[in-house]
Motif scaffolding. Structure first.
Motif, PDB file in Angstrom:
ATOM      1  N   LYS A 188     -12.214 -12.676  41.080  1.00 34.24           N
ATOM      2  CA  LYS A 188     -12.017 -11.660  42.109  1.00 34.24           C
ATOM      3  C   LYS A 188     -13.345 -11.400  42.831  1.00 34.24           C
ATOM      4  CE  LYS A 188      -8.148  -9.375  39.828  1.00 34.24           C
ATOM      5  NZ  LYS A 188      -7.606  -8.102  39.273  1.00 34.24           N
ATOM      6  N   ILE A 189     -13.236 -10.973  44.052  1.00 33.71           N
ATOM      7  CA  ILE A 189     -14.421 -10.786  44.877  1.00 33.71           C
ATOM      8  C   ILE A 189     -15.362  -9.751  44.277  1.00 33.71           C
ATOM      9  CG2 ILE A 189     -15.205  -9.951  47.146  1.00 33.71           C
ATOM     10  CD1 ILE A 189     -12.699 -11.278  48.333  1.00 33.71           C
ATOM     11  N   ASP A 190     -14.786  -8.742  43.599  1.00 37.31           N
ATOM     12  CA  ASP A 190     -15.656  -7.697  43.055  1.00 37.31           C
ATOM     13  C   ASP A 190     -16.484  -8.183  41.864  1.00 37.31           C
ATOM     14  OD1 ASP A 190     -13.772  -7.797  41.027  1.00 37.31           O
ATOM     15  OD2 ASP A 190     -12.878  -5.857  41.476  1.00 37.31           O
ATOM     16  N   GLU A 191     -16.278  -9.425  41.423  1.00 38.99           N
ATOM     17  CA  GLU A 191     -17.139  -9.997  40.387  1.00 38.99           C
ATOM     18  C   GLU A 191     -18.475 -10.463  40.970  1.00 38.99           C
ATOM     19  OE1 GLU A 191     -15.037 -13.209  38.561  1.00 38.99           O
ATOM     20  OE2 GLU A 191     -13.228 -12.020  38.209  1.00 38.99           O
ATOM     21  N   TRP A 192     -18.526 -10.589  42.296  1.00 33.86           N
ATOM     22  CA  TRP A 192     -19.696 -11.145  42.967  1.00 33.86           C
ATOM     23  C   TRP A 192     -20.515 -10.015  43.577  1.00 33.86           C
ATOM     24  CZ3 TRP A 192     -20.330 -16.594  43.221  1.00 33.86           C
ATOM     25  CH2 TRP A 192     -19.265 -17.329  42.668  1.00 33.86           C
ATOM     26  N   ASP A 193     -21.717  -9.844  43.062  1.00 34.61           N
ATOM     27  CA  ASP A 193     -22.626  -8.805  43.550  1.00 34.61           C
ATOM     28  C   ASP A 193     -23.689  -9.480  44.424  1.00 34.61           C
ATOM     29  OD1 ASP A 193     -24.590  -6.912  43.969  1.00 34.61           O
ATOM     30  OD2 ASP A 193     -24.432  -6.057  41.951  1.00 34.61           O
ATOM     31  N   PHE A 194     -23.531  -9.317  45.739  1.00 34.55           N
ATOM     32  CA  PHE A 194     -24.455  -9.983  46.664  1.00 34.55           C
ATOM     33  C   PHE A 194     -25.705  -9.143  46.926  1.00 34.55           C
ATOM     34  CE2 PHE A 194     -20.367 -12.038  47.544  1.00 34.55           C
ATOM     35  CZ  PHE A 194     -20.749 -13.359  47.373  1.00 34.55           C
ATOM     36  N   THR A 195     -25.782  -7.961  46.321  1.00 36.26           N
ATOM     37  CA  THR A 195     -27.014  -7.182  46.379  1.00 36.26           C
ATOM     38  C   THR A 195     -27.987  -7.671  45.310  1.00 36.26           C
ATOM     39  OG1 THR A 195     -25.815  -5.234  47.187  1.00 36.26           O
ATOM     40  CG2 THR A 195     -28.001  -4.874  46.228  1.00 36.26           C
ATOM     41  N   LYS A 196     -27.430  -7.879  44.110  1.00 40.63           N
ATOM     42  CA  LYS A 196     -28.249  -8.387  43.013  1.00 40.63           C
ATOM     43  C   LYS A 196     -28.164  -9.912  42.894  1.00 40.63           C
ATOM     44  CE  LYS A 196     -27.696  -4.198  40.223  1.00 40.63           C
ATOM     45  NZ  LYS A 196     -27.210  -3.654  38.919  1.00 40.63           N
ATOM     46  N   ASN A 197     -27.273 -10.506  43.694  1.00 40.59           N
ATOM     47  CA  ASN A 197     -27.076 -11.966  43.645  1.00 40.59           C
ATOM     48  C   ASN A 197     -26.673 -12.437  42.244  1.00 40.59           C
ATOM     49  OD1 ASN A 197     -27.498 -12.409  46.341  1.00 40.59           O
ATOM     50  ND2 ASN A 197     -29.616 -13.104  46.123  1.00 40.59           N
ATOM     51  N   LEU A 198     -25.576 -11.845  41.742  1.00 38.42           N
ATOM     52  CA  LEU A 198     -25.071 -12.202  40.421  1.00 38.42           C
ATOM     53  C   LEU A 198     -23.557 -12.372  40.469  1.00 38.42           C
ATOM     54  CD1 LEU A 198     -27.009  -9.634  38.177  1.00 38.42           C
ATOM     55  CD2 LEU A 198     -27.550 -12.064  38.487  1.00 38.42           C
ATOM     56  N   TRP A 199     -23.066 -13.400  39.776  1.00 41.48           N
ATOM     57  CA  TRP A 199     -21.624 -13.572  39.564  1.00 41.48           C
ATOM     58  C   TRP A 199     -21.357 -13.253  38.093  1.00 41.48           C
ATOM     59  CZ3 TRP A 199     -18.843 -18.927  38.966  1.00 41.48           C
ATOM     60  CH2 TRP A 199     -17.480 -18.713  38.694  1.00 41.48           C
ATOM     61  N   THR A 200     -20.558 -12.212  37.841  1.00 42.67           N
ATOM     62  CA  THR A 200     -20.239 -11.801  36.480  1.00 42.67           C
ATOM     63  C   THR A 200     -18.797 -12.182  36.159  1.00 42.67           C
ATOM     64  OG1 THR A 200     -21.775  -9.933  36.617  1.00 42.67           O
ATOM     65  CG2 THR A 200     -20.112  -9.861  34.871  1.00 42.67           C
ATOM     66  N   VAL A 201     -18.633 -13.108  35.243  1.00 50.02           N
ATOM     67  CA  VAL A 201     -17.302 -13.543  34.823  1.00 50.02           C
ATOM     68  C   VAL A 201     -16.836 -12.618  33.707  1.00 50.02           C
ATOM     69  CG1 VAL A 201     -15.922 -15.421  33.872  1.00 50.02           C
ATOM     70  CG2 VAL A 201     -17.862 -15.937  35.379  1.00 50.02           C
ATOM     71  N   PRO A 202     -15.743 -11.876  33.911  1.00 46.18           N
ATOM     72  CA  PRO A 202     -15.301 -10.919  32.893  1.00 46.18           C
ATOM     73  C   PRO A 202     -14.741 -11.612  31.660  1.00 46.18           C
ATOM     74  CG  PRO A 202     -13.691 -11.055  34.656  1.00 46.18           C
ATOM     75  CD  PRO A 202     -14.867 -11.881  35.096  1.00 46.18           C
ATOM     76  N   VAL A 203     -14.626 -10.851  30.592  1.00 44.45           N
ATOM     77  CA  VAL A 203     -14.164 -11.390  29.308  1.00 44.45           C
ATOM     78  C   VAL A 203     -12.796 -12.043  29.433  1.00 44.45           C
ATOM     79  CG1 VAL A 203     -13.500 -10.759  26.960  1.00 44.45           C
ATOM     80  CG2 VAL A 203     -15.517  -9.733  27.990  1.00 44.45           C
TER      81      VAL A 203
END
Length: 426
Positions: A262-277
């Protein structure tokens, strides 16, 4: 105490005959027959619990014969010896007899109470049961089916999909074992079924990579094919496949991680993609992984504009790729890519992930950083105590890798394989 005092002749002498008052005649060991003034006969079992006398109705004569009534009495006496109340045990047996557990109910119990919380591919398991088993067996009583009923469900489809048949059989066995612990009854010989019984086969073990022994040509062909291909390779849907392939290529992620992203997994301020559990294959079972099993991947600066634009384009859907295709669709598409590129030896989307691991290693990235980029669990004591996400190191690794893919795209031959230590991004 006299036992078995009643006979069918005696019972028939009362049946349908008017009586002045209700009578109760004992047969022995707690069993009696009650005779109504109208001549109706009903079986009773008399017992005590906590000094309280209980009369339990077992059924009517002749619907319940003398022999059958005595058998029911013996069951009740056995339950009492086991510390169980016959009243409730009879209710349980009656419920199971009148409404037995169906195959659908049993499999849905496993899916809802086990697979949904412990299996990433629970939705796929549900679909497989719907295709392979439930059309024929879904509404039938689980405890009435024998081994051949299950085999019949598999054999025809297994001719076309032998590997899939093996997966379904494996999950069926797991589901039935869970149901057994709940007390569901079924023919236990089903658990002895083997692949050869249903015409199934195991997936061949292989280790395919597009980078091998310093030869990057196959990976170069894939990168250039993606870059040069347009809508003529699949119309509107080609953009889905193109973006899927590029993200797998650049991040070494699992197909599931980006397919469901989902798009909200991508933080373009911190430049991180967090894959949830819930999108991580091992996260739910891995208590030692940092941040409860999530995978965090830094976004290389060179990829940020493209990924940000992709997120903005697909904002309405909420998914990074604009939609969610099934795992079967993605797997089918990926399995045919090698033919499109003219490669002789087959490979799949998961082999791209292996390729990323090999390429990063060839570029001098430390093994534990490669494992962290891929989202693997680090084994042994290090995996227990070291929960660092290695974000700076992973950013360097993914930047080095992105630079290498850019060189391949531009058809720069005789690439000087610069190690990560020599790279300017260190």
């Amino acid at each position: 105490m006299a036992v078995d005092k009643l006979t069918d002749k005696t019972l028939k002498s009362y049946l349908g005959k008017q009586q002045e008052k209700q009578l109760t005649v004992a047969d022995g060991l707690g069993l009696s027959v009650r005779i109504s003034p109208a001549g109706g006969l009903s079986w009773l079992f008399r017992y005590r619990i906590d000094q309280k006398v209980i009369w339990l109705t077992l059924g009517n004569y002749p619907d319940l014969s003398l022999k059958a009534a005595r058998a029911e009495r013996d069951k009740c006496r056995t339950w009492l010896a086991e510390g169980k109340d016959p009243k409730y045990q009879l209710q349980i047996v009656k419920a199971e007899t009148l409404k037995p557990v169906t195959v659908r109910e049993a499999l849905e119990f496993w899916l809802d109470n086990y697979a949904e919380t412990k299996r990433v591919n629970a939705a796929t398991h549900r679909q497989q049961f719907e295709r392979w088993l439930l059309p024929k067996l879904g509404e039938l009583p689980l405890d009435q089916l024998e081994k051949h009923h299950w085999i019949d469900c598999f054999t025809e489809r297994a001719k076309r999909y032998p590997v899939a048949a093996g997966y379904v059989l494996q999950n069926l066995k797991q589901a039935l074992k869970t149901c057994a612990r709940r007390g569901y009854k079924f023919d236990r010989s089903i658990l002895e079924l083997e692949l050869e019984d249903i015409g199934g086969s195991r997936q061949a073990k292989r280790s395919r990579r597009l980078v091998a022994d310093g030869d990057w040509s196959e990976l170069m062909e894939l990168v250039q094919w993606i870059d040069k291909s347009g809508s003529d390779h699949g119309g509107y849907h080609w953009y889905y496949w193109r973006n899927l392939l590029l993200i797998i290529l650049h991040f070494g992620c699992r197909t599931q991680e980006i397919r469901l992203s989902k798009i909200d997994e991508w933080d373009f301020t911190k430049n991180l993609w967090t894959v949830p559990v819930e999108h991580n294959k091992t996260g739910k079972r891995d208590k030692n992984k940092g941040l409860d099993g999530v995978i965090i991947r830094p976004i290389p600066e060179s990829l940020r504009p493209w990924l940000l634009e992709l997120a903005q384009q697909n904002q309405k859907s909420g998914y990074m790729l604009g939609e969610v295709k099934s795992s079967e669709q993605v797997s089918l598409y990926g399995s045919g890519l090698y033919k499109k590129l003219g490669h002789k030896e087959p490979w799949t989307l998961h082999d791209i992930r292996r390729t990323v691991a090999t390429g990063l290693s060839d570029l001098g990235i430390a093994p534990h950083i490669v494992e962290s980029v891929l989202g693997h669990t680090v084994g042994g004591v290090a995996g227990i105590y070291n929960r660092s996400q290695y974000l700076p190191e992973k950013l360097n690794a993914l930047t080095v890798w992105s630079d290498r893919l850019e060189l391949l795209k531009n058809d720069i031959k005789n690439i000087s394989f610069i190690s990560a230590k020599q790279n300017n991004h260190m």
